[in-house]
Design a protein around this motif. Structure first.
Motif, PDB file in Angstrom:
ATOM      1  N   LYS A 173      12.277  10.926  55.259  1.00 33.93           N
ATOM      2  CA  LYS A 173      11.136  10.372  54.536  1.00 33.93           C
ATOM      3  C   LYS A 173      10.901   8.906  54.899  1.00 33.93           C
ATOM      4  O   LYS A 173       9.780   8.432  54.884  1.00 33.93           O
ATOM      5  CB  LYS A 173      11.422  10.467  53.038  1.00 33.93           C
ATOM      6  CG  LYS A 173      10.374  11.179  52.237  1.00 33.93           C
ATOM      7  CD  LYS A 173      10.831  11.431  50.805  1.00 33.93           C
ATOM      8  CE  LYS A 173      11.320  10.227  50.075  1.00 33.93           C
ATOM      9  NZ  LYS A 173      11.636  10.498  48.659  1.00 33.93           N
ATOM     10  N   SER A 174      11.997   8.195  55.171  1.00 32.25           N
ATOM     11  CA  SER A 174      11.873   6.759  55.453  1.00 32.25           C
ATOM     12  C   SER A 174      12.585   6.439  56.773  1.00 32.25           C
ATOM     13  O   SER A 174      13.399   7.224  57.250  1.00 32.25           O
ATOM     14  CB  SER A 174      12.486   5.955  54.305  1.00 32.25           C
ATOM     15  OG  SER A 174      13.828   6.325  54.147  1.00 32.25           O
ATOM     16  N   PRO A 175      12.306   5.261  57.355  1.00 33.26           N
ATOM     17  CA  PRO A 175      12.909   4.916  58.647  1.00 33.26           C
ATOM     18  C   PRO A 175      14.437   4.813  58.584  1.00 33.26           C
ATOM     19  O   PRO A 175      14.995   4.492  57.535  1.00 33.26           O
ATOM     20  CB  PRO A 175      12.316   3.532  58.968  1.00 33.26           C
ATOM     21  CG  PRO A 175      11.150   3.373  58.075  1.00 33.26           C
ATOM     22  CD  PRO A 175      11.380   4.217  56.869  1.00 33.26           C
ATOM     23  N   THR A 176      15.081   5.085  59.715  1.00 34.16           N
ATOM     24  CA  THR A 176      16.536   4.921  59.812  1.00 34.16           C
ATOM     25  C   THR A 176      16.840   4.119  61.074  1.00 34.16           C
ATOM     26  O   THR A 176      15.970   3.971  61.952  1.00 34.16           O
ATOM     27  CB  THR A 176      17.276   6.280  59.934  1.00 34.16           C
ATOM     28  OG1 THR A 176      17.092   6.774  61.271  1.00 34.16           O
ATOM     29  CG2 THR A 176      16.791   7.297  58.942  1.00 34.16           C
ATOM     30  N   GLY A 188      17.303  13.942  56.104  1.00 30.89           N
ATOM     31  CA  GLY A 188      17.589  13.529  54.732  1.00 30.89           C
ATOM     32  C   GLY A 188      18.786  12.618  54.589  1.00 30.89           C
ATOM     33  O   GLY A 188      19.549  12.741  53.636  1.00 30.89           O
ATOM     34  N   THR A 189      18.945  11.713  55.524  1.00 29.58           N
ATOM     35  CA  THR A 189      20.067  10.769  55.412  1.00 29.58           C
ATOM     36  C   THR A 189      19.653   9.394  55.900  1.00 29.58           C
ATOM     37  O   THR A 189      18.937   9.270  56.900  1.00 29.58           O
ATOM     38  CB  THR A 189      21.311  11.267  56.182  1.00 29.58           C
ATOM     39  OG1 THR A 189      22.280  10.214  56.235  1.00 29.58           O
ATOM     40  CG2 THR A 189      21.008  11.717  57.603  1.00 29.58           C
ATOM     41  N   SER A 190      20.098   8.365  55.187  1.00 24.57           N
ATOM     42  CA  SER A 190      19.765   6.995  55.565  1.00 24.57           C
ATOM     43  C   SER A 190      20.604   6.527  56.746  1.00 24.57           C
ATOM     44  O   SER A 190      20.326   5.487  57.328  1.00 24.57           O
ATOM     45  CB  SER A 190      19.989   6.062  54.367  1.00 24.57           C
ATOM     46  OG  SER A 190      21.334   6.145  53.939  1.00 24.57           O
ATOM     47  N   LEU A 235      10.788  12.524  66.357  1.00 22.04           N
ATOM     48  CA  LEU A 235      10.927  11.868  65.054  1.00 22.04           C
ATOM     49  C   LEU A 235       9.839  12.387  64.119  1.00 22.04           C
ATOM     50  O   LEU A 235       8.651  12.235  64.395  1.00 22.04           O
ATOM     51  CB  LEU A 235      10.784  10.343  65.238  1.00 22.04           C
ATOM     52  CG  LEU A 235      10.787   9.497  63.969  1.00 22.04           C
ATOM     53  CD1 LEU A 235      12.138   9.564  63.258  1.00 22.04           C
ATOM     54  CD2 LEU A 235      10.447   8.043  64.313  1.00 22.04           C
ATOM     55  N   ILE A 236      10.253  13.022  63.031  1.00 21.05           N
ATOM     56  CA  ILE A 236       9.268  13.543  62.080  1.00 21.05           C
ATOM     57  C   ILE A 236       9.471  12.832  60.751  1.00 21.05           C
ATOM     58  O   ILE A 236      10.541  12.905  60.152  1.00 21.05           O
ATOM     59  CB  ILE A 236       9.413  15.071  61.895  1.00 21.05           C
ATOM     60  CG1 ILE A 236       9.224  15.771  63.249  1.00 21.05           C
ATOM     61  CG2 ILE A 236       8.417  15.588  60.860  1.00 21.05           C
ATOM     62  CD1 ILE A 236       9.311  17.286  63.195  1.00 21.05           C
TER      63      ILE A 236
END
Ligand code: NAD
Length: 240
Positions: free
Chosen positions: A215-218, A190-192, A227-228
């Motif tokens: 939720k989104s790529p980092t 949960g962190t960008s 990687l989930i």
């Protein structure tokens, strides 16, 4: 996806030194918006960008505008920990997890029962007078009759959170580095990973079980051993 959850289940079951490193995405399923998602604060329009309004110089120059934004967008009533916060607290009780390192300021990990929590960016639950240092609770700040809460000495009360332009607490950094360096499994969720120096702390991990749940790529996706992509609450609800 199922296979990845199985792998994570296996890691959690066989580990005794999990460290969790998280950000605003951990609390979105509790109803607190993050900064950079599509419906996050950065996509909403204000007179100034959020990183300006949440900066030290803006707070000093425009405390009233700061507090209007802060009351409206950072302080929420009735928020509860979600399954991700609860699962982490449960693992700590079971002796699997060492510590939660969070960039969040909402206190939801402690509300869920986590005891060992490093709050890199402080907490809305602690507040103090900038003049005499007297401390105040979140309720006192919320219920203050004026937009800018004032101390009995007349000074302005500020939240004990790290505003933009301010440094992180050295003890918090040192503890985070130590825990990350000694972790067997490091779960990042949960962190960008764009806010520094917090995101830079991950470089201290020396193990081979770096799990990323987002939720989104980092920028760290390539380095992850597992990687989930998904919502952390939904993922954690499938774990033991
Ligand atoms: P960010 O807003 O930059 O990024 C959030 C990330 O979480 C995004 O990559 C997003 O895709 C992901 N995400 C959102 N919901 C998710 C979910 N349910 N499951 C998995 N991933 C999800 O947040 P950041 O990286 O923490 O950095 C922003 C800064 O803002 C931090 O310093 C933090 O202190 C502060 N902040 C804190 C709170 C809070 O305390 N709850 C809320 C907003 C911002």
């Amino acid at each position: 996806m199922d296979e990845k959850i199985m792998q994570l289940k296996e890691m959690v079951s066989s580990s005794h030194r999990i460290v969790f490193f998280g950000g605003a995405g951990v609390s979105t399923e509790s109803g607190i918006p993050d900064f950079r998602s599509e419906d996050g604060l950065y996509r909403q329009k204000y007179r100034y960008p959020p990183e300006v309004m949440l900066s030290h110089s803006f707070f000093v120059a425009h405390p009233e505008e700061f507090y209007r934004f802060y009351r409206d967008k950072i302080l929420f009533d009735g928020v509860e920990p979600n399954i991700a916060h609860k699962k982490l607290a449960q693992w700590e009780k079971q002796g699997k997890l060492r510590t939660v390192i969070t960039q969040n300021i909402d206190g939801l990990h402690q509300m869920a029962g986590s005891r060992d929590v490093v709050e890199l960016h402080g907490s809305i639950h602690r507040n103090y007078c900038m003049h005499c240092k007297k401390t105040y609770t979140l309720e006192e700040v919320k219920n203050s009759p004026e937009v800018v809460p004032r101390c009995s000495c007349g000074g302005i009360i500020r939240p004990d959170v790290v505003l933009y332009e301010e440094g992180l607490d050295q003890n918090a950094i040192e503890k985070a580095v130590r825990e990350i360096a000694e972790a067997d499994v490091l779960i990042v969720g949960g962190t960008s990973l764009v806010v520094y120096p917090a995101a830079g702390l991950l470089q201290y991990y020396r193990g081979n079980k770096l799990v990323l749940v987002n939720k989104s790529p980092t920028g760290m996706d390539e380095q992850a051993d597992l990687l989930i992509t998904g919502k952390i609450g939904e993922v954690f609800s499938q774990l033991p």
